[in-house]
Design a protein around this motif. Structure first.
Motif, PDB file in Angstrom:
ATOM      1  N   ASN A   1       0.847  -1.194   0.000  1.00  0.00           N
ATOM      2  CA  ASN A   1       0.000   0.000   0.000  1.00  0.00           C
ATOM      3  C   ASN A   1       0.879   1.239   0.000  1.00  0.00           C
ATOM      4  O   ASN A   1       2.058   1.173   0.316  1.00  0.00           O
ATOM      5  N   SER A   2       0.251   2.347  -0.325  1.00  0.00           N
ATOM      6  CA  SER A   2       0.914   3.629  -0.063  1.00  0.00           C
ATOM      7  C   SER A   2       1.101   3.765   1.438  1.00  0.00           C
ATOM      8  O   SER A   2       0.380   3.148   2.221  1.00  0.00           O
ATOM      9  N   PRO A   3       2.075   4.584   1.878  1.00  0.00           N
ATOM     10  CA  PRO A   3       2.155   4.891   3.314  1.00  0.00           C
ATOM     11  C   PRO A   3       0.840   5.549   3.765  1.00  0.00           C
ATOM     12  O   PRO A   3       0.168   6.196   2.960  1.00  0.00           O
ATOM     13  N   PRO A   4       0.472   5.392   5.039  1.00  0.00           N
ATOM     14  CA  PRO A   4      -0.811   5.949   5.512  1.00  0.00           C
ATOM     15  C   PRO A   4      -0.937   7.461   5.280  1.00  0.00           C
ATOM     16  O   PRO A   4      -2.039   7.945   5.002  1.00  0.00           O
TER      17      PRO A   4
ATOM     18  N   GLY B   1      -2.727   5.259   2.286  1.00  0.00           N
ATOM     19  CA  GLY B   1      -2.668   3.801   2.389  1.00  0.00           C
ATOM     20  C   GLY B   1      -3.002   3.295   3.784  1.00  0.00           C
ATOM     21  O   GLY B   1      -3.296   4.073   4.697  1.00  0.00           O
ATOM     22  N   LYS B   2      -2.964   1.966   3.940  1.00  0.00           N
ATOM     23  CA  LYS B   2      -3.274   1.339   5.223  1.00  0.00           C
ATOM     24  C   LYS B   2      -2.004   1.211   6.066  1.00  0.00           C
ATOM     25  O   LYS B   2      -0.934   0.906   5.537  1.00  0.00           O
ATOM     26  N   PRO B   3      -2.124   1.396   7.387  1.00  0.00           N
ATOM     27  CA  PRO B   3      -0.920   1.417   8.216  1.00  0.00           C
ATOM     28  C   PRO B   3      -0.324   0.040   8.504  1.00  0.00           C
ATOM     29  O   PRO B   3       0.739  -0.046   9.098  1.00  0.00           O
ATOM     30  N   ASP B   4      -0.998  -1.043   8.087  1.00  0.00           N
ATOM     31  CA  ASP B   4      -0.475  -2.378   8.390  1.00  0.00           C
ATOM     32  C   ASP B   4       0.103  -3.083   7.160  1.00  0.00           C
ATOM     33  O   ASP B   4       0.261  -4.299   7.137  1.00  0.00           O
ATOM     34  N   ARG B   5       0.413  -2.333   6.130  1.00  0.00           N
ATOM     35  CA  ARG B   5       1.000  -2.900   4.912  1.00  0.00           C
ATOM     36  C   ARG B   5       2.392  -2.300   4.693  1.00  0.00           C
ATOM     37  O   ARG B   5       2.604  -1.118   4.959  1.00  0.00           O
ATOM     38  N   TRP B   6       3.289  -3.101   4.146  1.00  0.00           N
ATOM     39  CA  TRP B   6       4.563  -2.554   3.681  1.00  0.00           C
ATOM     40  C   TRP B   6       4.273  -1.602   2.509  1.00  0.00           C
ATOM     41  O   TRP B   6       3.373  -1.848   1.702  1.00  0.00           O
ATOM     42  N   SER B   7       5.043  -0.536   2.438  1.00  0.00           N
ATOM     43  CA  SER B   7       4.945   0.404   1.317  1.00  0.00           C
ATOM     44  C   SER B   7       6.257   0.325   0.526  1.00  0.00           C
ATOM     45  O   SER B   7       7.265  -0.172   1.037  1.00  0.00           O
ATOM     46  N   PRO B   8       6.262   0.828  -0.703  1.00  0.00           N
ATOM     47  CA  PRO B   8       7.519   0.849  -1.461  1.00  0.00           C
ATOM     48  C   PRO B   8       8.631   1.584  -0.710  1.00  0.00           C
ATOM     49  O   PRO B   8       9.800   1.182  -0.769  1.00  0.00           O
ATOM     50  N   GLU B   9       8.277   2.660   0.005  1.00  0.00           N
ATOM     51  CA  GLU B   9       9.269   3.432   0.761  1.00  0.00           C
ATOM     52  C   GLU B   9       9.936   2.551   1.814  1.00  0.00           C
ATOM     53  O   GLU B   9      11.161   2.574   1.990  1.00  0.00           O
ATOM     54  N   LEU B  10       9.111   1.786   2.560  1.00  0.00           N
ATOM     55  CA  LEU B  10       9.658   0.891   3.595  1.00  0.00           C
ATOM     56  C   LEU B  10      10.481  -0.241   2.972  1.00  0.00           C
ATOM     57  O   LEU B  10      11.526  -0.626   3.503  1.00  0.00           O
ATOM     58  N   LEU B  11      10.012  -0.775   1.835  1.00  0.00           N
ATOM     59  CA  LEU B  11      10.771  -1.846   1.171  1.00  0.00           C
ATOM     60  C   LEU B  11      12.151  -1.346   0.759  1.00  0.00           C
ATOM     61  O   LEU B  11      13.157  -2.055   0.898  1.00  0.00           O
ATOM     62  N   LEU B  12      12.205  -0.114   0.260  1.00  0.00           N
ATOM     63  CA  LEU B  12      13.496   0.448  -0.161  1.00  0.00           C
ATOM     64  C   LEU B  12      14.451   0.575   1.025  1.00  0.00           C
ATOM     65  O   LEU B  12      15.613   0.158   0.951  1.00  0.00           O
ATOM     66  N   VAL B  13      13.959   1.151   2.122  1.00  0.00           N
ATOM     67  CA  VAL B  13      14.812   1.358   3.302  1.00  0.00           C
ATOM     68  C   VAL B  13      15.280   0.010   3.859  1.00  0.00           C
ATOM     69  O   VAL B  13      16.456  -0.180   4.191  1.00  0.00           O
ATOM     70  N   SER B  14      14.369  -0.966   3.898  1.00  0.00           N
ATOM     71  CA  SER B  14      14.724  -2.293   4.405  1.00  0.00           C
ATOM     72  C   SER B  14      15.697  -3.009   3.465  1.00  0.00           C
ATOM     73  O   SER B  14      16.587  -3.744   3.920  1.00  0.00           O
TER      74      SER B  14
END
Lengths: 138, 138
Positions: B29-32, B36-49
């Motif tokens: 999902n998009s970031p909240p 987006g929904k707060p319980d899904r990974w977002s592309p931004e989080l995937l990149l940082v991880s």
């Protein structure tokens, strides 16, 4: 300004565990060709998927702002990595998108996807080429 | 040459589904803050991880080649994003590492982690600064 925070933990004999508050944890390994397990996400796959998903969400956002009706979106992304004198290096990511739209909006929807590359923050954080190929199914 | 292939599917009214052969699928999902929904990974989080985990696996590989004994590795990574005239842009990623090692090897293990930035293919694919801060617990 927004921040995106992740964390990880590793202990000898275990896989790395990637976390971010409120989301399911991911077990992370090296790709199998570098000694990891084939059923775990690797950093390489996370990177390619991050680019691919950012382009999708950005495309849908652009289409929504233009009041276009996107009936479906699928893509495949391939990241290319090579061994160089400086170590392993990504050389580019190819993203092939198949989007569904009514015939009357097909060209505008295609343009919305192509425009996403200009606005997607993930692909814009990369120094390697991200190549986008878009097909519309009506 | 190695390739890393991911795919995704989206339909109206559903979350995006990120896949790669043989691994668990991820709902994206998009970031909240962008709807987006707060319980899904977002592309931004995937990149940082992806950056964070690549640095970890590269660090462990360097330590192994040097026959160093790493007793534990934890990190936190924070990606910074800002709104600019060109759209949302990442401006940098800070990775704070806490590694465990015997006192006799502490400095060498710290250096192994610091060296990882030179070899990690994910951080080397980025054009934004990736800043690494390393502490050793003995």
């Amino acid at each position: 300004m927004w921040t995106y925070t992740t964390s990880l933990k590793w202990q000898p004999g275990q896989d790395g565990r990637a976390e971010t508050a409120g989301r399911p944890a991911l077990e992370i390994n090296s790709p199998p060709e570098f000694g990891g397990k084939p059923d775990r996400w690797s950093p390489e796959l996370l990177l390619v998927s991050a680019v691919e998903n950012c382009l999708m969400l950005t495309s849908l956002d652009i289409a929504k702002r233009q009041k276009l009706n996107v009936a479906g979106y699928e893509s495949t992304a391939v990241g290319h990595m090579e061994k160089t004198a400086e170590g392993l290096r990504f050389t580019g990511i190819d993203v092939t998108v198949r989007v569904k739209a009514a015939a009357a909006e097909a060209e505008k929807v295609k343009q919305a996807v192509l425009t996403a590359e200009k606005y997607c923050p993930v692909s814009n954080a990369m120094k390697i080429p991200v190549r986008l190929n878009v097909g519309v199914e009506t």
